[in-house]
Structures are given as C-alpha cells and as structure tokens.
Write a protein that holds these residues in place. Structure first.
Motif, PDB file in Angstrom:
ATOM      1  N   GLY A  12       0.654  -1.499   0.104  1.00  0.00           N
ATOM      2  CA  GLY A  12       0.089   0.115  -0.156  1.00  0.00           C
ATOM      3  C   GLY A  12       0.463   1.035  -0.086  1.00  0.00           C
ATOM      4  O   GLY A  12       0.417   2.456   0.071  1.00  0.00           O
ATOM      5  N   GLY A  13       2.184   0.895  -0.473  1.00  0.00           N
ATOM      6  CA  GLY A  13       3.159   2.567  -0.399  1.00  0.00           C
ATOM      7  C   GLY A  13       2.756   3.283  -1.781  1.00  0.00           C
ATOM      8  O   GLY A  13       2.641   3.163  -2.683  1.00  0.00           O
ATOM      9  N   ASP A  14       4.282   3.813  -1.761  1.00  0.00           N
ATOM     10  CA  ASP A  14       4.612   4.605  -2.665  1.00  0.00           C
ATOM     11  C   ASP A  14       4.744   3.891  -4.073  1.00  0.00           C
ATOM     12  O   ASP A  14       4.956   2.244  -4.366  1.00  0.00           O
ATOM     13  N   GLU A  15       5.186   4.038  -5.196  1.00  0.00           N
ATOM     14  CA  GLU A  15       5.585   3.502  -6.079  1.00  0.00           C
ATOM     15  C   GLU A  15       7.252   2.647  -5.719  1.00  0.00           C
ATOM     16  O   GLU A  15       6.838   1.682  -6.458  1.00  0.00           O
ATOM     17  N   ALA A  17       7.234   1.726  -2.586  1.00  0.00           N
ATOM     18  CA  ALA A  17       7.608   0.562  -1.841  1.00  0.00           C
ATOM     19  C   ALA A  17       6.535  -0.685  -2.891  1.00  0.00           C
ATOM     20  O   ALA A  17       6.905  -1.889  -2.603  1.00  0.00           O
ATOM     21  N   GLU A  18       6.452  -0.206  -4.050  1.00  0.00           N
ATOM     22  CA  GLU A  18       5.391  -1.128  -4.532  1.00  0.00           C
ATOM     23  C   GLU A  18       6.267  -2.187  -5.172  1.00  0.00           C
ATOM     24  O   GLU A  18       6.485  -3.268  -5.541  1.00  0.00           O
ATOM     25  N   ALA A  19       7.356  -1.260  -5.886  1.00  0.00           N
ATOM     26  CA  ALA A  19       8.311  -2.177  -6.937  1.00  0.00           C
ATOM     27  C   ALA A  19       9.479  -3.343  -5.743  1.00  0.00           C
ATOM     28  O   ALA A  19       9.939  -4.243  -5.929  1.00  0.00           O
ATOM     29  N   ALA A  20       9.744  -2.896  -4.656  1.00  0.00           N
ATOM     30  CA  ALA A  20      10.064  -3.385  -3.662  1.00  0.00           C
ATOM     31  C   ALA A  20      10.025  -4.458  -3.262  1.00  0.00           C
ATOM     32  O   ALA A  20      10.340  -5.550  -3.175  1.00  0.00           O
ATOM     33  N   LEU A  21       8.311  -3.921  -2.525  1.00  0.00           N
ATOM     34  CA  LEU A  21       7.070  -5.970  -2.796  1.00  0.00           C
ATOM     35  C   LEU A  21       7.437  -6.435  -3.706  1.00  0.00           C
ATOM     36  O   LEU A  21       7.434  -7.429  -3.741  1.00  0.00           O
ATOM     37  N   ALA A  22       7.199  -5.903  -4.945  1.00  0.00           N
ATOM     38  CA  ALA A  22       7.598  -6.974  -5.683  1.00  0.00           C
ATOM     39  C   ALA A  22       8.676  -7.870  -5.721  1.00  0.00           C
ATOM     40  O   ALA A  22       8.902  -8.819  -6.618  1.00  0.00           O
ATOM     41  N   ALA A  23       9.882  -6.903  -5.980  1.00  0.00           N
ATOM     42  CA  ALA A  23      11.231  -7.248  -5.884  1.00  0.00           C
ATOM     43  C   ALA A  23      11.380  -8.797  -4.588  1.00  0.00           C
ATOM     44  O   ALA A  23      11.519  -9.867  -4.667  1.00  0.00           O
ATOM     45  N   LEU A  24      10.432  -8.395  -3.656  1.00  0.00           N
ATOM     46  CA  LEU A  24      10.518  -9.190  -2.353  1.00  0.00           C
ATOM     47  C   LEU A  24       9.556 -10.616  -2.848  1.00  0.00           C
ATOM     48  O   LEU A  24      10.344 -11.737  -2.839  1.00  0.00           O
ATOM     49  N   ASP A 101       8.251  -1.061  13.061  1.00  0.00           N
ATOM     50  CA  ASP A 101       6.945  -1.256  13.081  1.00  0.00           C
ATOM     51  C   ASP A 101       6.503  -0.260  11.575  1.00  0.00           C
ATOM     52  O   ASP A 101       5.269  -0.561  11.437  1.00  0.00           O
ATOM     53  N   ALA A 102       6.944   0.444  11.431  1.00  0.00           N
ATOM     54  CA  ALA A 102       6.529   1.200   9.769  1.00  0.00           C
ATOM     55  C   ALA A 102       7.089   2.229   8.748  1.00  0.00           C
ATOM     56  O   ALA A 102       9.152   2.008   9.302  1.00  0.00           O
ATOM     57  N   LEU A 103       7.503   1.846   7.734  1.00  0.00           N
ATOM     58  CA  LEU A 103       8.010   2.413   6.259  1.00  0.00           C
ATOM     59  C   LEU A 103       8.005   3.653   6.727  1.00  0.00           C
ATOM     60  O   LEU A 103       7.390   4.780   6.391  1.00  0.00           O
ATOM     61  N   VAL A 104       9.588   4.170   6.726  1.00  0.00           N
ATOM     62  CA  VAL A 104       9.509   5.801   6.526  1.00  0.00           C
ATOM     63  C   VAL A 104      10.169   6.851   4.860  1.00  0.00           C
ATOM     64  O   VAL A 104       9.009   7.436   4.608  1.00  0.00           O
ATOM     65  N   SER A 105      10.947   5.854   4.397  1.00  0.00           N
ATOM     66  CA  SER A 105      10.855   6.194   3.161  1.00  0.00           C
ATOM     67  C   SER A 105      11.996   5.220   2.741  1.00  0.00           C
ATOM     68  O   SER A 105      12.299   4.278   3.084  1.00  0.00           O
ATOM     69  N   CYS A 106      11.825   5.456   0.933  1.00  0.00           N
ATOM     70  CA  CYS A 106      12.157   4.383   0.170  1.00  0.00           C
ATOM     71  C   CYS A 106      12.913   4.811  -0.783  1.00  0.00           C
ATOM     72  O   CYS A 106      12.362   6.429  -1.333  1.00  0.00           O
TER      73      CYS A 106
END
Length: 119
Positions: A12-15, A17-24, A101-106
């Motif tokens: 549910g993060g920004d572009e 974060a979503e790309a990082a999630l897909a990589a994981l 517990d939360a994402l600050v930035s990426c």
C-alpha cells in the motif's frame, strides 16, 4: 525481520515501495540493520549523494528526493534496510521507524560493480 513482516510494511505504499514489494515477492534478498541512527544524519548524507548523482549522471534514483524529504520530516531515529533484486540490477534502500513497525521512506538505486554494504 521475517519476510512477510517486511512485505506488510511495503504494501500500500508509494511507487517505490510497491516495486520493492514486487522484488521481495520475486526472490530478492534483504537485510535489516540492528542499529538505528538519527534520520537527519541519513537525510544529510543522501542529499549530498543525490546532488552528486544529478551532477555526474543528470539523473537520480527513483524516490530519492522524496526519501530525503521524508527523513528530514521524521526527526527520530531510523533503522536501515536493503533489498537486492534477484537479478542483481537494483537495490532498494529503505528506512524504517526505530522499532521497525513502519516504513519511513525508500528509494531504488541501480546496482554498480562496486556497491558497499549499508552501515
């Protein structure tokens, strides 16, 4: 940190974060640091690197400017995290809250031949 916990932080993060999630989800490796440091320290260092990249390459990593801004706003200690894609082309640099517990930035960085580990 378990993989599913990191995935939940990115969902549910920004572009970036979503790309990082897909990589994981596609087999990326990751490392979360045990130590924390002031967010402003990371913001200052990365702001200098960002200026250098703009001057040298005329481009910047995806999400880099926003990352600097969010780190400056956070004003509390952060924990670093690196995600390396399975194809070794990209590294995602993440900053989590002190308690993770939360994402600050990426931001997404293109991997070079001489990449050094996160410190």
């Amino acid at each position: 940190m378990e993989r599913h916990v990191l995935e939940n932080l990115l969902a549910g993060g920004d572009e970036v974060a979503e790309a990082a999630l897909a990589a994981l989800r596609n087999g990326a490796t990751y490392t979360v640091t045990d130590t924390t440091h002031p967010a402003e320290r990371h913001a200052g260092v990365f702001a200098l690197r960002l200026r250098r990249m703009r001057r040298r390459y005329g481009a910047e990593p995806l999400g880099a400017e926003r990352m600097v801004h969010l780190l400056r706003e956070h004003r509390r200690p952060v924990r670093g995290c690196l995600i390396d894609t399975a194809d070794q082309k990209w590294t995602y640099l993440l900053y989590l809250t002190e308690d993770a517990d939360a994402l600050v930035s990426c931001a997404r960085l293109q991997r070079g031949p001489q990449r050094r580990p996160l410190q």
